[in-house]
Design a protein around this motif. Structure first.
Motif, PDB file in Angstrom:
ATOM      1  N   THR A  96      27.933  -8.399  -8.956  1.00 58.15           N
ATOM      2  CA  THR A  96      29.345  -8.006  -8.826  1.00 58.15           C
ATOM      3  C   THR A  96      29.638  -6.826  -9.732  1.00 58.15           C
ATOM      4  OG1 THR A  96      29.888  -9.718 -10.451  1.00 58.15           O
ATOM      5  CG2 THR A  96      30.135 -10.289  -8.143  1.00 58.15           C
ATOM      6  N   ARG A  97      30.455  -5.896  -9.230  1.00 56.96           N
ATOM      7  CA  ARG A  97      30.735  -4.674  -9.989  1.00 56.96           C
ATOM      8  C   ARG A  97      32.014  -4.030  -9.473  1.00 56.96           C
ATOM      9  NH1 ARG A  97      25.652  -1.590  -7.140  1.00 56.96           N
ATOM     10  NH2 ARG A  97      26.733  -0.838  -5.255  1.00 56.96           N
ATOM     11  N   THR A  98      32.407  -2.929 -10.093  1.00 58.27           N
ATOM     12  CA  THR A  98      33.568  -2.175  -9.620  1.00 58.27           C
ATOM     13  C   THR A  98      33.258  -1.585  -8.247  1.00 58.27           C
ATOM     14  OG1 THR A  98      34.202  -1.620 -11.884  1.00 58.27           O
ATOM     15  CG2 THR A  98      35.109  -0.247 -10.128  1.00 58.27           C
ATOM     16  N   ILE A  99      34.204  -1.657  -7.348  1.00 55.39           N
ATOM     17  CA  ILE A  99      34.005  -1.154  -5.986  1.00 55.39           C
ATOM     18  C   ILE A  99      33.672   0.342  -6.000  1.00 55.39           C
ATOM     19  CG2 ILE A  99      35.195  -0.635  -3.808  1.00 55.39           C
ATOM     20  CD1 ILE A  99      36.732  -3.269  -4.194  1.00 55.39           C
ATOM     21  N   SER A 100      32.623   0.705  -5.253  1.00 53.03           N
ATOM     22  CA  SER A 100      32.242   2.112  -5.144  1.00 53.03           C
ATOM     23  C   SER A 100      32.315   2.626  -3.709  1.00 53.03           C
ATOM     24  CB  SER A 100      30.814   2.318  -5.677  1.00 53.03           C
ATOM     25  OG  SER A 100      29.865   1.644  -4.859  1.00 53.03           O
ATOM     26  N   LEU A 101      32.476   1.724  -2.747  1.00 51.81           N
ATOM     27  CA  LEU A 101      32.463   2.135  -1.346  1.00 51.81           C
ATOM     28  C   LEU A 101      33.754   2.819  -0.911  1.00 51.81           C
ATOM     29  CD1 LEU A 101      30.672  -0.967   0.236  1.00 51.81           C
ATOM     30  CD2 LEU A 101      29.750   1.340  -0.032  1.00 51.81           C
ATOM     31  N   PHE A 102      34.819   2.631  -1.656  1.00 56.69           N
ATOM     32  CA  PHE A 102      36.067   3.352  -1.400  1.00 56.69           C
ATOM     33  C   PHE A 102      36.854   3.418  -2.703  1.00 56.69           C
ATOM     34  CE2 PHE A 102      37.054  -1.089  -0.660  1.00 56.69           C
ATOM     35  CZ  PHE A 102      38.303  -1.261  -1.247  1.00 56.69           C
ATOM     36  N   ASP A 103      37.884   4.233  -2.738  1.00 58.38           N
ATOM     37  CA  ASP A 103      38.719   4.364  -3.925  1.00 58.38           C
ATOM     38  C   ASP A 103      39.662   3.172  -3.997  1.00 58.38           C
ATOM     39  OD1 ASP A 103      40.297   5.064  -6.054  1.00 58.38           O
ATOM     40  OD2 ASP A 103      41.111   6.890  -5.155  1.00 58.38           O
ATOM     41  N   ALA A 104      39.381   2.255  -4.924  1.00 58.91           N
ATOM     42  CA  ALA A 104      40.162   1.020  -5.021  1.00 58.91           C
ATOM     43  C   ALA A 104      41.297   1.116  -6.038  1.00 58.91           C
ATOM     44  CB  ALA A 104      39.241  -0.138  -5.395  1.00 58.91           C
ATOM     45  N   GLU A 105      41.554   2.294  -6.538  1.00 62.96           N
ATOM     46  CA  GLU A 105      42.641   2.457  -7.502  1.00 62.96           C
ATOM     47  C   GLU A 105      43.964   1.981  -6.882  1.00 62.96           C
ATOM     48  OE1 GLU A 105      44.289   3.200 -11.090  1.00 62.96           O
ATOM     49  OE2 GLU A 105      42.169   3.458 -10.584  1.00 62.96           O
ATOM     50  N   GLY A 106      44.692   1.180  -7.630  1.00 62.56           N
ATOM     51  CA  GLY A 106      45.965   0.666  -7.146  1.00 62.56           C
ATOM     52  C   GLY A 106      45.886  -0.727  -6.558  1.00 62.56           C
ATOM     53  N   PHE A 107      44.680  -1.205  -6.266  1.00 68.35           N
ATOM     54  CA  PHE A 107      44.530  -2.565  -5.759  1.00 68.35           C
ATOM     55  C   PHE A 107      44.553  -3.571  -6.909  1.00 68.35           C
ATOM     56  CE2 PHE A 107      42.883  -0.197  -2.160  1.00 68.35           C
ATOM     57  CZ  PHE A 107      43.351  -0.926  -1.078  1.00 68.35           C
ATOM     58  N   ARG A 108      45.026  -4.758  -6.614  1.00 68.94           N
ATOM     59  CA  ARG A 108      45.041  -5.818  -7.623  1.00 68.94           C
ATOM     60  C   ARG A 108      43.616  -6.189  -8.044  1.00 68.94           C
ATOM     61  NH1 ARG A 108      44.516 -11.381  -7.174  1.00 68.94           N
ATOM     62  NH2 ARG A 108      45.550 -12.621  -8.800  1.00 68.94           N
ATOM     63  N   SER A 109      42.726  -6.353  -7.055  1.00 69.67           N
ATOM     64  CA  SER A 109      41.319  -6.647  -7.317  1.00 69.67           C
ATOM     65  C   SER A 109      40.487  -5.431  -6.923  1.00 69.67           C
ATOM     66  CB  SER A 109      40.872  -7.876  -6.521  1.00 69.67           C
ATOM     67  OG  SER A 109      39.513  -8.167  -6.763  1.00 69.67           O
ATOM     68  N   ARG A 110      39.763  -4.895  -7.883  1.00 74.30           N
ATOM     69  CA  ARG A 110      38.996  -3.666  -7.660  1.00 74.30           C
ATOM     70  C   ARG A 110      37.502  -3.899  -7.861  1.00 74.30           C
ATOM     71  NH1 ARG A 110      43.404  -2.338 -10.705  1.00 74.30           N
ATOM     72  NH2 ARG A 110      42.198  -2.092 -12.640  1.00 74.30           N
ATOM     73  N   ILE A 111      37.075  -5.129  -7.615  1.00 73.29           N
ATOM     74  CA  ILE A 111      35.681  -5.493  -7.836  1.00 73.29           C
ATOM     75  C   ILE A 111      35.099  -6.134  -6.581  1.00 73.29           C
ATOM     76  CG2 ILE A 111      35.862  -5.751 -10.330  1.00 73.29           C
ATOM     77  CD1 ILE A 111      36.400  -8.699  -9.955  1.00 73.29           C
ATOM     78  N   ALA A 112      33.782  -6.062  -6.447  1.00 68.33           N
ATOM     79  CA  ALA A 112      33.118  -6.637  -5.268  1.00 68.33           C
ATOM     80  C   ALA A 112      31.627  -6.758  -5.549  1.00 68.33           C
ATOM     81  CB  ALA A 112      33.347  -5.769  -4.036  1.00 68.33           C
ATOM     82  N   ALA A 113      30.947  -7.489  -4.689  1.00 67.25           N
ATOM     83  CA  ALA A 113      29.481  -7.564  -4.709  1.00 67.25           C
ATOM     84  C   ALA A 113      28.981  -6.692  -3.564  1.00 67.25           C
ATOM     85  CB  ALA A 113      29.017  -9.007  -4.549  1.00 67.25           C
ATOM     86  N   GLU A 114      28.540  -5.491  -3.902  1.00 67.72           N
ATOM     87  CA  GLU A 114      28.115  -4.519  -2.898  1.00 67.72           C
ATOM     88  C   GLU A 114      26.594  -4.543  -2.717  1.00 67.72           C
ATOM     89  OE1 GLU A 114      31.548  -1.088  -3.626  1.00 67.72           O
ATOM     90  OE2 GLU A 114      29.552  -0.823  -4.507  1.00 67.72           O
ATOM     91  N   VAL A 115      26.163  -4.241  -1.507  1.00 65.58           N
ATOM     92  CA  VAL A 115      24.733  -4.088  -1.221  1.00 65.58           C
ATOM     93  C   VAL A 115      24.344  -2.640  -1.468  1.00 65.58           C
ATOM     94  CG1 VAL A 115      22.943  -4.230   0.537  1.00 65.58           C
ATOM     95  CG2 VAL A 115      24.794  -5.912   0.511  1.00 65.58           C
ATOM     96  N   ASP A 116      23.312  -2.426  -2.277  1.00 68.38           N
ATOM     97  CA  ASP A 116      22.750  -1.081  -2.442  1.00 68.38           C
ATOM     98  C   ASP A 116      21.844  -0.825  -1.243  1.00 68.38           C
ATOM     99  OD1 ASP A 116      23.944  -0.447  -4.960  1.00 68.38           O
ATOM    100  OD2 ASP A 116      22.526  -1.797  -5.928  1.00 68.38           O
ATOM    101  N   PHE A 117      22.425  -0.232  -0.232  1.00 64.37           N
ATOM    102  CA  PHE A 117      21.773  -0.168   1.075  1.00 64.37           C
ATOM    103  C   PHE A 117      21.555   1.261   1.510  1.00 64.37           C
ATOM    104  CE2 PHE A 117      21.942  -0.428   5.796  1.00 64.37           C
ATOM    105  CZ  PHE A 117      20.872  -1.290   6.006  1.00 64.37           C
ATOM    106  N   ASP A 118      20.290   1.627   1.725  1.00 66.30           N
ATOM    107  CA  ASP A 118      19.917   2.930   2.264  1.00 66.30           C
ATOM    108  C   ASP A 118      19.380   2.678   3.671  1.00 66.30           C
ATOM    109  OD1 ASP A 118      18.617   5.242   3.092  1.00 66.30           O
ATOM    110  OD2 ASP A 118      17.842   5.717   1.105  1.00 66.30           O
ATOM    111  N   PRO A 119      20.143   3.005   4.698  1.00 64.12           N
ATOM    112  CA  PRO A 119      19.715   2.684   6.072  1.00 64.12           C
ATOM    113  C   PRO A 119      18.357   3.262   6.430  1.00 64.12           C
ATOM    114  CG  PRO A 119      22.016   3.384   6.044  1.00 64.12           C
ATOM    115  CD  PRO A 119      21.470   3.656   4.680  1.00 64.12           C
ATOM    116  N   ALA A 120      18.106   4.505   6.016  1.00 63.91           N
ATOM    117  CA  ALA A 120      16.827   5.136   6.343  1.00 63.91           C
ATOM    118  C   ALA A 120      15.678   4.409   5.650  1.00 63.91           C
ATOM    119  CB  ALA A 120      16.844   6.602   5.955  1.00 63.91           C
ATOM    120  N   ALA A 121      15.856   4.073   4.371  1.00 62.81           N
ATOM    121  CA  ALA A 121      14.822   3.348   3.635  1.00 62.81           C
ATOM    122  C   ALA A 121      14.593   1.971   4.228  1.00 62.81           C
ATOM    123  CB  ALA A 121      15.201   3.242   2.163  1.00 62.81           C
ATOM    124  N   ALA A 122      15.638   1.405   4.838  1.00 65.73           N
ATOM    125  CA  ALA A 122      15.525   0.083   5.459  1.00 65.73           C
ATOM    126  C   ALA A 122      14.903   0.148   6.846  1.00 65.73           C
ATOM    127  CB  ALA A 122      16.906  -0.569   5.544  1.00 65.73           C
TER     128      ALA A 122
END
Length: 417
Positions: free
Chosen positions: A34-60
């Motif tokens: 779990t970490r600070t959201i990086s997939l979009f600008d979450a500034e202004g949201f009450r909850s600004r954290i998520a568990a994101e997948v470090d996903f590279d489609p080409a590498a996958a």
């Protein structure tokens, strides 16, 4: 005669771990993704954290055309399916396409693709009447959730039953059960079953902000997901996918397949009570557990480990603690319970299949994953929640449960064979 269904392949795309073995190592290490959201600008949201997948489609292994065609959720599902197929060693080319089935669960479908395209078509919301000519060629596919199941079906040329199951946060459990039922009833010989969700977008965050369900612990994202802890303050959104290869047991044994476990029993109930609320006594979940045990022909004392829904909201953790006591009696105090959402967050419809993957690996490795971030005991949650550290534990039968908005309650029993 009822056909027995076993798991012979596992594929996982999860926060902090793309791949089955990386996923298992993250769990037994008790690491959080779990970490600070990086997939979009979450500034202004009450909850600004998520568990994101470090996903590279080409590498996958996805081509540029596949990436353009598929929403992020579909990409996860296809990559997980490919790993599951490789792991199973099943010769899909050697079986009639009409005997191959697919059952995929998802709570929110292609949310990211839809929101991104609406943003473009409306010029960031400036225009009520949008210009469709700016849309990507596959926009219709984003709107139809069954696209997710279709993409997985194309991977193995499945021409048998292909289904999309959407029952909120129990979708992953329910989709695997549906896949198993296709084999039991003779409608398919092998099924790819699992779920996928990629809900990390502004609209999803806004929805959960509105009902204050997600954790506002933005200053300490790593420790924000705290199921069963007295200081828990909501769940942490996640994303990901898990796909399982299901086969009829005798056929799997005949080909010498590695068997992770048997899908021995399943049941689902509704509380018919409230869209997001839960009765504190856990009666409906307890009933689902009781029926699942009956179908598995097991006694409550046979359960060696419980993979909890464990979302980290106060009402859910108390609700399922009560359900375990109601269904298992005094044995509930003896059996280890843990929540992997403490490490990979809550990926909505996908989490049930990700948790079943963890359960199958628990049976295979004889190690119980921990509940990370559990430091302060809640007096109302007084069971053995395996805090912080994984535990070697003899495990022959596992119970996995899910609870979803709308009142859905599902329970699955996996056994070692």
């Amino acid at each position: 005669m009822t056909r027995s269904v076993v798991i012979t392949g596992i594929g996982v795309v999860a926060p902090g771990a793309v791949g089955r073995e990386q996923f298992w190592q993250l769990l037994v290490d008790g690491r959080t993704a779990t970490r600070t959201i990086s997939l979009f600008d979450a500034e202004g949201f009450r909850s600004r954290i998520a568990a994101e997948v470090d996903f590279d489609p080409a590498a996958a292994g996805l081509t540029a055309r596949e990436v353009r065609r598929m929403d992020r959720a579909a990409q996860f599902g296809v990559v997980a399916a490919r790993e599951a197929v490789r792991d199973s060693g099943f010769g899909f080319d050697d079986v009639s396409p009409e005997r191959i089935g697919v059952s995929v669960g998802s709570a929110v479908g292609c949310t990211m693709g839809l929101e991104e395209e609406y943003t473009v078509l409306s010029d960031n919301g400036k225009h009520w009447l949008v210009d469709h000519s700016y849309g990507v060629p596959h926009l219709y596919g984003y709107m139809v959730p069954s696209t997710l199941a279709v993409e997985v079906a194309w991977e193995v040329a499945a021409e048998g039953p292909v289904t999309l199951i959407s029952t909120g946060c129990t979708s992953g459990l329910d989709a695997v059960n549906h896949g198993a039922q296709l084999i039991r009833e003779g409608s398919a010989d092998v099924v790819l079953a699992g779920a996928t969700d990629a809900p990390l977008s502004p609209i999803t965050s806004a929805c959960f902000d509105a009902i204050k369900a997600t954790s506002p612990n933005n200053s300490d994202a790593e420790h924000a997901s705290r199921p069963f802890d007295a200081k828990r303050d909501g769940f942490v959104l996640g994303e990901g996918s898990a796909v399982l290869v299901l086969e009829e047991e005798s056929a799997a044994r005949a080909r010498g397949a590695r068997i992770y476990g048997k899908l021995a029993g399943f049941a689902s109930r509704s509380n018919a009570f409230h869209m997001t609320g839960l009765r504190p006594d856990g009666r409906e979940m307890a009933e689902a557990i009781r029926v699942a045990l009956d179908k598995a022909q097991l006694d409550r004392h046979d359960i060696d480990y419980i993979n909890a829904h464990g979302s980290g909201t106060k009402q859910n953790d108390r609700h399922e603690t009560a359900a375990f006591k109601r269904s298992l009696g005094h044995h509930a105090y003896k059996v280890p319970v843990s929540s992997i959402k403490s490490m990979v967050g809550h990926s909505l419809g996908a989490i049930g299949s990700i948790e079943l993957a963890a359960c199958a690996l628990t049976l295979d490795r004889q190690v119980v994953p921990p509940t990370a971030n559990l430091h302060t005991a809640d007096p109302e949650c007084d069971l053995d929640y395996v805090p912080l550290t994984a535990r070697e534990h003899r495990t022959n039968a596992v119970l996995s449960v899910g609870s979803g908005f709308g009142g859905f309650q599902s329970a699955a029993v996996l056994t070692k064979v």
